[in-house]
Design a protein around this motif. Structure first.
Motif, PDB file in Angstrom:
ATOM      1  N   UNK A   1      -5.128   3.476  -7.923  1.00 34.25           N
ATOM      2  CA  UNK A   1      -6.308   3.894  -7.154  1.00 34.25           C
ATOM      3  C   UNK A   1      -7.289   2.726  -7.040  1.00 34.25           C
ATOM      4  N   UNK A   2      -7.459   1.989  -8.127  1.00 32.14           N
ATOM      5  CA  UNK A   2      -8.312   0.806  -8.098  1.00 32.14           C
ATOM      6  C   UNK A   2      -7.813  -0.232  -7.108  1.00 32.14           C
ATOM      7  N   UNK A   3      -6.498  -0.366  -6.995  1.00 36.81           N
ATOM      8  CA  UNK A   3      -5.919  -1.299  -6.016  1.00 36.81           C
ATOM      9  C   UNK A   3      -6.262  -0.866  -4.596  1.00 36.81           C
ATOM     10  N   UNK A   4      -6.116   0.422  -4.330  1.00 38.98           N
ATOM     11  CA  UNK A   4      -6.421   0.934  -2.987  1.00 38.98           C
ATOM     12  C   UNK A   4      -7.898   0.742  -2.637  1.00 38.98           C
ATOM     13  N   UNK A   5      -8.754   0.727  -3.657  1.00 37.34           N
ATOM     14  CA  UNK A   5     -10.189   0.517  -3.423  1.00 37.34           C
ATOM     15  C   UNK A   5     -10.576  -0.959  -3.462  1.00 37.34           C
TER      16      UNK A   5
ATOM     17  N   UNK B   1       2.386  -4.950 -11.369  1.00 41.45           N
ATOM     18  CA  UNK B   1       3.699  -5.381 -10.903  1.00 41.45           C
ATOM     19  C   UNK B   1       4.578  -5.723 -12.095  1.00 41.45           C
ATOM     20  N   UNK B   2       5.879  -5.862 -11.843  1.00 40.32           N
ATOM     21  CA  UNK B   2       6.818  -6.175 -12.915  1.00 40.32           C
ATOM     22  C   UNK B   2       6.424  -7.459 -13.612  1.00 40.32           C
TER      23      UNK B   2
ATOM     24  N   UNK C   1      -2.093   5.249 -12.942  1.00 43.84           N
ATOM     25  CA  UNK C   1      -2.727   5.953 -11.820  1.00 43.84           C
ATOM     26  C   UNK C   1      -4.091   5.335 -11.506  1.00 43.84           C
ATOM     27  N   UNK C   2      -4.863   5.049 -12.538  1.00 41.11           N
ATOM     28  CA  UNK C   2      -6.175   4.415 -12.347  1.00 41.11           C
ATOM     29  C   UNK C   2      -6.014   3.062 -11.666  1.00 41.11           C
TER      30      UNK C   2
ATOM     31  N   UNK D   1       0.834  -1.211   0.000  1.00 43.49           N
ATOM     32  CA  UNK D   1       0.000   0.000   0.000  1.00 43.49           C
ATOM     33  C   UNK D   1       0.870   1.263   0.000  1.00 43.49           C
ATOM     34  N   UNK D   2       1.936   1.261   0.791  1.00 43.08           N
ATOM     35  CA  UNK D   2       2.832   2.427   0.821  1.00 43.08           C
ATOM     36  C   UNK D   2       3.505   2.611  -0.538  1.00 43.08           C
ATOM     37  N   UNK D   3       3.893   1.512  -1.171  1.00 42.12           N
ATOM     38  CA  UNK D   3       4.503   1.596  -2.501  1.00 42.12           C
ATOM     39  C   UNK D   3       3.512   2.177  -3.517  1.00 42.12           C
ATOM     40  N   UNK D   4       2.255   1.758  -3.406  1.00 43.66           N
ATOM     41  CA  UNK D   4       1.224   2.270  -4.311  1.00 43.66           C
ATOM     42  C   UNK D   4       1.027   3.768  -4.083  1.00 43.66           C
ATOM     43  N   UNK D   5       1.013   4.203  -2.832  1.00 50.19           N
ATOM     44  CA  UNK D   5       0.892   5.642  -2.555  1.00 50.19           C
ATOM     45  C   UNK D   5       2.090   6.409  -3.119  1.00 50.19           C
TER      46      UNK D   5
END
Length: 194
Positions: free
Chosen positions: A161-165, A174-175, A157-158, A88-92
């Motif tokens: 944000x979709x991951x966070x939701x 991911x790679x 970006x979408x 989550x921190x990486x996504x932010x």
């Protein structure tokens, strides 16, 4: 949000196809470079046009391949630092980077590249080198490449944000690169060397 995710997947598919197609430009550049070098050393002759087409092909690979690289999460990052944080921190961190660095930079370059290319197209700009090529196709690659990069940035970006939701799985961003061990195993399997 589901509509945005479907747009994101369309952008991903488009950039994947362009990335695969433009990879052939690298092969063409290598073959032209090799042929040009052989002709130059064997027959002591060359053409600026052959040198310029190599530059154009390399530019196409670089400019049209950046969105593919971003799509596959193979761009330059500081994984040593970000790898210590939770997903989550990486996504932010990615959201921050895309929002405040990638998209503004790509937008700014796009803003200046469009008139730059348009002036070249209108004037049918030619290379100043003897035997050189027309220049505007190479200059047109700049806005096209940064438009594709901007679209892929929006797509990434979408997805974040979709991951966070909870709507997108992390595997979508991911790679995609295989580890060296996986590549060796794939080669062994392909050649039936087990």
């Amino acid at each position: 949000m589901k509509f945005l995710i479907s747009i994101s997947r369309s952008i991903d598919t488009f950039n994947e196809k362009i990335g695969h197609a433009v990879s052939w430009a690298l092969l063409a550049a290598v073959l032209i470079c090799t042929g040009n070098a052989l002709v130059r050393y064997i027959f002591n002759t060359s053409s600026n046009g052959w040198l310029e087409i190599q530059w154009y092909l390399f530019s196409a690979v670089f400019l049209l391949g950046t969105s593919y690289t971003l799509r596959r999460n193979e761009h330059v990052r500081i994984d040593v630092i970000s790898g210590r944080f939770s997903k989550r921190a990486q996504v932010w961190m990615d959201i921050f980077g895309f929002s405040f660095f990638l998209l503004p930079m790509a937008g700014l370059i796009l803003y200046f590249a469009i008139p730059f290319a348009w002036i070249s197209i209108q004037s049918q700009e030619m290379s100043s080198n003897a035997g050189g090529l027309i220049v505007w196709p190479a200059k047109l690659l700049i806005p096209i490449g940064f438009l594709m990069l901007s679209l892929q940035g929006v797509s990434e970006l979408i997805k974040r944000i979709g991951f966070l939701q909870g709507l997108v799985d992390a595997s979508e961003f991911e790679k995609h690169a295989a580890t060296p061990e996986e590549e060796i195993e794939a080669i062994k399997t392909a050649n039936n060397l087990k």
